[in-house]
Design an enzyme around this catalytic site. Structure first.
Site, PDB file in Angstrom:
ATOM      1  N   LYS A 252     -11.459 -33.161  11.654  1.00 26.86           N
ATOM      2  CA  LYS A 252     -11.624 -31.745  11.941  1.00 26.86           C
ATOM      3  C   LYS A 252     -12.906 -31.372  12.567  1.00 26.86           C
ATOM      4  CE  LYS A 252     -11.696 -27.348   9.113  1.00 26.86           C
ATOM      5  NZ  LYS A 252     -12.851 -26.986   9.318  1.00 26.86           N
ATOM      6  N   HIS A 276     -15.241 -24.508  13.176  1.00 26.51           N
ATOM      7  CA  HIS A 276     -16.040 -24.246  11.900  1.00 26.51           C
ATOM      8  C   HIS A 276     -16.004 -22.814  11.329  1.00 26.51           C
ATOM      9  CE1 HIS A 276     -17.695 -26.876   8.578  1.00 26.51           C
ATOM     10  NE2 HIS A 276     -18.248 -25.718   8.279  1.00 26.51           N
ATOM     11  N   ARG A 279     -19.057 -20.824  12.452  1.00 20.59           N
ATOM     12  CA  ARG A 279     -20.135 -20.900  11.622  1.00 20.59           C
ATOM     13  C   ARG A 279     -21.064 -22.010  12.079  1.00 20.59           C
ATOM     14  NH1 ARG A 279     -19.914 -18.654   6.876  1.00 20.59           N
ATOM     15  NH2 ARG A 279     -20.706 -20.585   5.576  1.00 20.59           N
TER      16      ARG A 279
END
Length: 387
Positions: A252, A276, A279
């Site tokens: 991921k 993310h 972020r």
């Protein structure tokens, strides 16, 4: 229960119920939050093509993600501090996902431990791990995931160092929350949240405390975290992690086609196109813009999922029509959890499913597995004509 018609309704309830530091933790990005905003606004640029006089009866949103049967092409993404949004939050979210028939992925930085979630669910869940330098901790984490019968490991590769989130610094984010005059005043207005937190013993990072050497309190956790994330991470190191885990592996945090190809080369079963949730690197492309070049690069060599920006069933439909096998939701279910606990997570899933099912039908499809790019109207150069 109040009338909930969309995810935004749950978001408003979440904001009223949860302490500010935890709501802000969910609803924030790094630096200027450009990527955080564009993760959602870029979906709005994609239009759906309506069809009529086509048989829409007997519809199905069922499919498979990494060979597992799912009720719809959605997974609950790993979210740190979930147990601070609502007492025992990870357990509640996992139970809601299990009942609905979609995968739940537990974060390394969860409040409830792997063992807590396994003891309160009956079906396997996924376990997310960070790329840390501590081999003993990493092996132990994978071994604990195996013992808990986790059906996949998810290695997050986009957090070698932490992107600055201004709100978290200003709020003094921690678990348990730091007791300052400001935080006490805010928490005093969140009585139901506080009463539930008083009734649980789970208020610290359950996967870390007692498992990482020398971590016994928030101060020692901060030191351990700062020292443990591996800024020298490379693909050889990820191959070492692959050897520690012999089950299905998902990587991921992929945004570049070159990294997608590397993920194929290390033996991953799936990748998640993700920034993310906006972020980490502010100014990076939204996930939905990054998706198509990655799909072009890997073809059918690996399963491709999409994370970041999903707030509705129409977003899920658009991601699948663009070529993703599935979509991961984080904030969308956290809003529900923060608003109403397990029932709120279930409501978030119901809202997304209804939007997906209805929109799919109005686009002329009865089976989510037949949905393709033909249902979309995508702006020219949507993925970018960058120099």
């Amino acid at each position: 229960m109040p009338t909930i018609t969309n995810i935004e309704d749950l978001k408003r309830l979440h904001r009223r119920r949860a302490p500010k530091m935890f709501y802000d933790y969910c609803e924030s990005g790094s630096w200027s939050e450009q990527t955080f905003r564009e993760n959602t606004s870029d979906f709005d640029q994609i239009r759906l093509r309506q069809r009529v006089a086509i048989d829409m009866a007997n519809r199905s949103t069922a499919t498979q993600l990494i060979g597992q049967n799912v009720a719809m092409p959605v997974a609950l993404a790993p979210v740190g501090l979930t147990g601070m949004q609502n007492a025992d939050g990870e357990i509640k979210a996992a139970k809601a996902a299990e009942k609905f028939g979609v995968p739940y992925c537990l974060s390394t930085m969860s409040i409830c431990s792997i063992e807590d979630v396994a003891a309160n669910t009956s079906k396997p869940f996924w376990m997310q791990v960070y790329t840390l330098k501590d081999d003993d901790f990493m092996r132990g984490l994978f071994d604990r995931a195996k013992a808990a019968n986790c059906s996949a490991a998810v290695i997050t590769v986009d957090l070698q160092l932490l992107g600055q989130r201004h709100k978290d610094l200003k709020n003094g984010l921690s678990a348990p929350p730091k007791l300052t005059p400001k935080s006490i005043a805010n928490m005093a207005t969140k009585v139901p949240w506080g009463l539930e937190m008083l009734q649980t013993k789970r208020r610290f990072f359950g996967n870390i405390v007692g498992h990482a050497k020398g971590v016994n309190d928030p101060a020692s956790l901060t030191t351990w975290t700062a020292e443990s994330f591996d800024q020298s991470l490379n693909w050889d190191r990820i191959r070492e992690f692959r050897k520690m885990w012999n089950g299905p592996l998902i990587i991921k945090g992929i945004l570049d086609p070159r990294d997608a190809i590397e993920a194929c080369n290390v033996g991953a079963d799936a990748i998640v196109v993700s920034n993310h949730g906006g972020r980490q690197l502010d100014g990076a492309l939204s996930s939905i813009r990054a998706l198509e070049p990655i799909l072009d690069a890997v073809g059918d060599k690996i399963e491709v999922h999409l994370d970041s920006g999903i707030r509705s069933g129409q977003d899920v439909l658009k991601a699948v029509a663009m070529g993703a096998k599935g979509a991961w939701i984080g904030r969308a279910y956290i809003y529900g959890l923060g608003a109403m606990g397990e029932a709120g997570v279930t409501k978030a899933l119901e809202v997304i499913h209804k939007e997906l099912d209805t929109s799919m039908a109005l686009c002329g499809h009865r089976d989510v597995n037949t949905v393709d790019r033909d249902i979309l109207m995508v702006p020219k150069n949507f993925s970018g004509d960058w120099s």
